[in-house]
Motif scaffolding. Structure first.
Motif, short mmCIF file in Angstrom:
data_model
loop_
_atom_site.label_atom_id
_atom_site.label_comp_id
_atom_site.label_asym_id
_atom_site.label_seq_id
_atom_site.Cartn_x
_atom_site.Cartn_y
_atom_site.Cartn_z
N ASN A 50 0.82 -1.21 0.00
CA ASN A 50 0.00 0.00 0.00
C ASN A 50 0.85 1.26 0.00
N GLU A 51 1.94 1.22 0.77
CA GLU A 51 2.75 2.44 0.92
C GLU A 51 3.40 2.87 -0.39
N LEU A 52 3.56 1.95 -1.33
CA LEU A 52 4.23 2.29 -2.58
C LEU A 52 3.41 3.26 -3.43
N THR A 53 2.11 3.41 -3.13
CA THR A 53 1.30 4.37 -3.86
C THR A 53 1.51 5.79 -3.34
N GLY A 54 2.21 5.93 -2.22
CA GLY A 54 2.45 7.24 -1.64
C GLY A 54 3.45 8.05 -2.45
N ASP A 55 3.38 9.35 -2.29
CA ASP A 55 4.23 10.26 -3.05
C ASP A 55 5.70 10.04 -2.71
N GLY A 56 6.49 9.59 -3.69
CA GLY A 56 7.93 9.44 -3.53
C GLY A 56 8.39 8.19 -2.80
N VAL A 57 7.46 7.33 -2.37
CA VAL A 57 7.86 6.17 -1.58
C VAL A 57 8.66 5.17 -2.42
N ALA A 58 8.15 4.82 -3.60
CA ALA A 58 8.88 3.88 -4.46
C ALA A 58 10.25 4.43 -4.82
N ARG A 59 10.34 5.75 -5.01
CA ARG A 59 11.64 6.37 -5.31
C ARG A 59 12.57 6.25 -4.10
N ASP A 60 12.05 6.49 -2.91
CA ASP A 60 12.87 6.39 -1.71
C ASP A 60 13.34 4.95 -1.48
N HIS A 61 12.59 3.98 -1.98
CA HIS A 61 12.99 2.57 -1.88
C HIS A 61 13.96 2.17 -3.00
N GLY A 62 14.28 3.09 -3.90
CA GLY A 62 15.20 2.77 -4.98
C GLY A 62 14.56 1.99 -6.12
N LEU A 63 13.23 1.89 -6.13
CA LEU A 63 12.54 1.08 -7.13
C LEU A 63 12.06 1.90 -8.31
N SER A 64 12.15 3.22 -8.22
CA SER A 64 11.72 4.09 -9.31
C SER A 64 12.49 5.39 -9.22
N ARG A 65 12.56 6.11 -10.34
CA ARG A 65 13.15 7.46 -10.33
C ARG A 65 12.07 8.53 -10.17
N HIS A 66 10.82 8.12 -10.19
CA HIS A 66 9.71 9.07 -10.24
C HIS A 66 8.97 9.12 -8.91
N ARG A 67 8.30 10.25 -8.69
CA ARG A 67 7.53 10.40 -7.45
C ARG A 67 6.32 9.49 -7.44
N ARG A 68 5.74 9.27 -8.60
CA ARG A 68 4.59 8.38 -8.71
C ARG A 68 4.88 7.27 -9.70
N VAL A 69 4.48 6.07 -9.38
CA VAL A 69 4.71 4.93 -10.27
C VAL A 69 3.62 4.92 -11.35
N ALA A 70 4.04 4.79 -12.60
CA ALA A 70 3.11 4.78 -13.73
C ALA A 70 3.15 3.42 -14.41
N PRO A 71 2.09 3.08 -15.16
CA PRO A 71 2.12 1.81 -15.90
C PRO A 71 3.30 1.78 -16.87
N PRO A 72 3.90 0.62 -17.05
CA PRO A 72 5.04 0.52 -17.99
C PRO A 72 4.58 0.54 -19.44
N ARG A 73 5.51 0.84 -20.32
CA ARG A 73 5.28 0.68 -21.76
C ARG A 73 5.60 -0.76 -22.14
N LEU A 74 5.18 -1.17 -23.33
CA LEU A 74 5.62 -2.47 -23.83
C LEU A 74 7.11 -2.44 -24.11
N GLY A 75 7.60 -1.37 -24.73
CA GLY A 75 9.02 -1.22 -25.02
C GLY A 75 9.43 -1.86 -26.32
N ASP A 76 10.55 -1.37 -26.87
CA ASP A 76 11.05 -1.93 -28.13
C ASP A 76 12.54 -2.18 -28.12
N ARG A 77 13.20 -1.85 -27.01
CA ARG A 77 14.64 -2.12 -26.91
C ARG A 77 15.02 -2.31 -25.44
#
Length: 416
Positions: free
Chosen positions: A214-241
């Motif tokens: 639950n806490e990972l939805t908080g502002d900046g929490v995932a970033r503070d855990h080193g799991l994202s560079r962003h304040r909010r986690v967004a859905p991933p892209r499919l990607g091509d490379r």
């Protein structure tokens, strides 16, 4: 008294002949994959010989370890010779996919045991060609190019994007589960010495890992855990490379990058689902708690987060067997940690900021690597059990320490 295991191995390796050079790095030490794929599982066998298993070797066992490596010298030299021949054969066959060390090290060790050196073998060229073809055919269609081709195929993209959108449209706030703070603390107190399966089952049954996401939805929490560079986690892209040298933090990776990171470990590939199923599994996993699919994996993330909350804080004393105390002691024993913390910015202008940050906030690097290991286990269908937790938690910290120490030495060495 004990000596660092890596130092003992390197010293023993240095006593071998130049014939093992293909298995060595530029400093004459065994390659990391030589240790991982040959020395550990085939020569030292730490599972059967626990005296060789730790990060340090008691002084009374040092000579025994050296003897093991010295006596394996001839077969290691033959392994290196087979590896050179197999690499040449691979180039002639036009095979370029996969890391040759991952693909052939252990198979060359087998050839060395069966036939000695290539010069001693009958039809060595044919044996090498058979090995290359056998490895290529056994991997079937599971190649990195096929993975990329499937996820970027214009015929597949609309359906995969629709599946990705549907997975992320669900309400991602988790309302069930229990924190069980006391049970987590109790399990960490014993998991290094006497892991309690019932307690781990309780944590899993109460969906502690899901609840704590639950806490990972908080502002900046995932970033503070080193799991994202962003304040909010967004859905991933499919990607091509995707590139192993430029992978972003776990929650910022595209679906292709997530699959690619584990898929490139060739010797694990055959335990994974076929590519279409693997990509669909990864899409659903990306929308799950901790972006993992299995509750034991999520519980392991919570335990890792709890166990490393105070690595840099002397704090109150805990029982020596407690996982938190053990990890904190290991981290604070690292001389390079104190060196980086003492360095003013102007004293090391070439020190990467991400390295400086990771040393000052080690839990970020730790949780990133823990997530990667758990994600890889899920992709290979490997379960996380109570007995495996301490080895996982301790192994991740050792890996972080080795990586940061090597990067620091390299950076400061270039600055001289």
């Amino acid at each position: 008294m004990a000596l660092p295991r890596g130092m003992v191995i390197a010293d023993a390796w240095s006593q071998l002949s130049d014939a093992v050079a293909p298995l060595s790095n530029s400093s004459g030490r065994p390659l990391a994959r030589t240790v991982k794929l040959i020395l550990d599982p085939l020569v030292l066998r730490p599972v059967q010989n626990p005296r060789f298993a730790g990060s340090a070797v008691d002084i009374e066992h040092v000579d025994d370890l050296r003897t093991r490596i010295r006596e394996a010298g001839p077969v290691l030299a033959a392994t290196a010779a087979w590896y050179q021949l197999v690499k040449r054969t691979r180039r002639k066959a036009g095979v370029t996919d996969g890391n040759p060390q991952d693909l052939y090290f252990q198979r060359c060790f087998e050839l060395a045991h069966l036939h000695g050196t290539p010069d001693q073998a009958t039809a060595a060229a044919e044996l090498a060609a058979e090995l290359v073809e056998d490895v290529r055919s056994s991997r079937g269609n599971k190649t990195v190019e096929q993975l990329r081709g499937y996820i970027t195929d214009p015929g597949n993209v609309p359906e995969l994007n629709q599946l990705l959108g549907a997975a992320w449209r669900t309400d991602r706030r988790i309302i069930d589960g229990r924190a069980d703070l006391d049970a987590r603390s109790e399990f960490l107190a014993v998991c290094a010495t006497a892991p309690d399966s019932e307690m781990f089952h309780r944590l899993t049954a109460h969906r502690v890992g899901t609840h704590e996401a639950n806490e990972l939805t908080g502002d900046g929490v995932a970033r503070d855990h080193g799991l994202s560079r962003h304040r909010r986690v967004a859905p991933p892209r499919l990607g091509d490379r995707a590139s192993k040298t430029r992978l972003p933090p776990p929650f910022d990776r595209s679906i292709l990058e997530r699959a690619f990171a584990s898929f490139t470990a060739v010797f694990h590939r055959e335990s994974m689902a076929d590519i279409p199923a693997l990509i669909r599994q990864e899409i659903h996993r990306s929308a799950g708690a901790w972006q993992l699919a299995e509750e034991p994996s999520r519980v392991a993330m919570v335990l890792g987060r709890d166990a490393t909350a105070d690595l840099t804080d002397p704090g109150p004393a805990m029982a020596r067997g407690d996982a938190r105390a053990r990890l904190r002691s290991r981290w604070q024993r690292q001389a390079y940690v104190h060196r980086v913390l003492r360095l003013p910015d102007r004293a090391a202008p070439g020190l990467p900021e991400d390295l400086r940050t990771d040393v000052r906030h080690p839990r970020r690097a730790y949780l990133r690597r823990l997530w990667v290991r758990l994600h890889g286990r899920e992709m290979r269908g490997e379960s996380v059990t109570a007995d495996a937790i301490w080895d996982l938690l301790d192994g991740v910290l050792r890996s972080v320490i080795m990586d940061q120490r090597d990067r620091l030495k390299d950076t400061l060495g270039r600055g001289r």
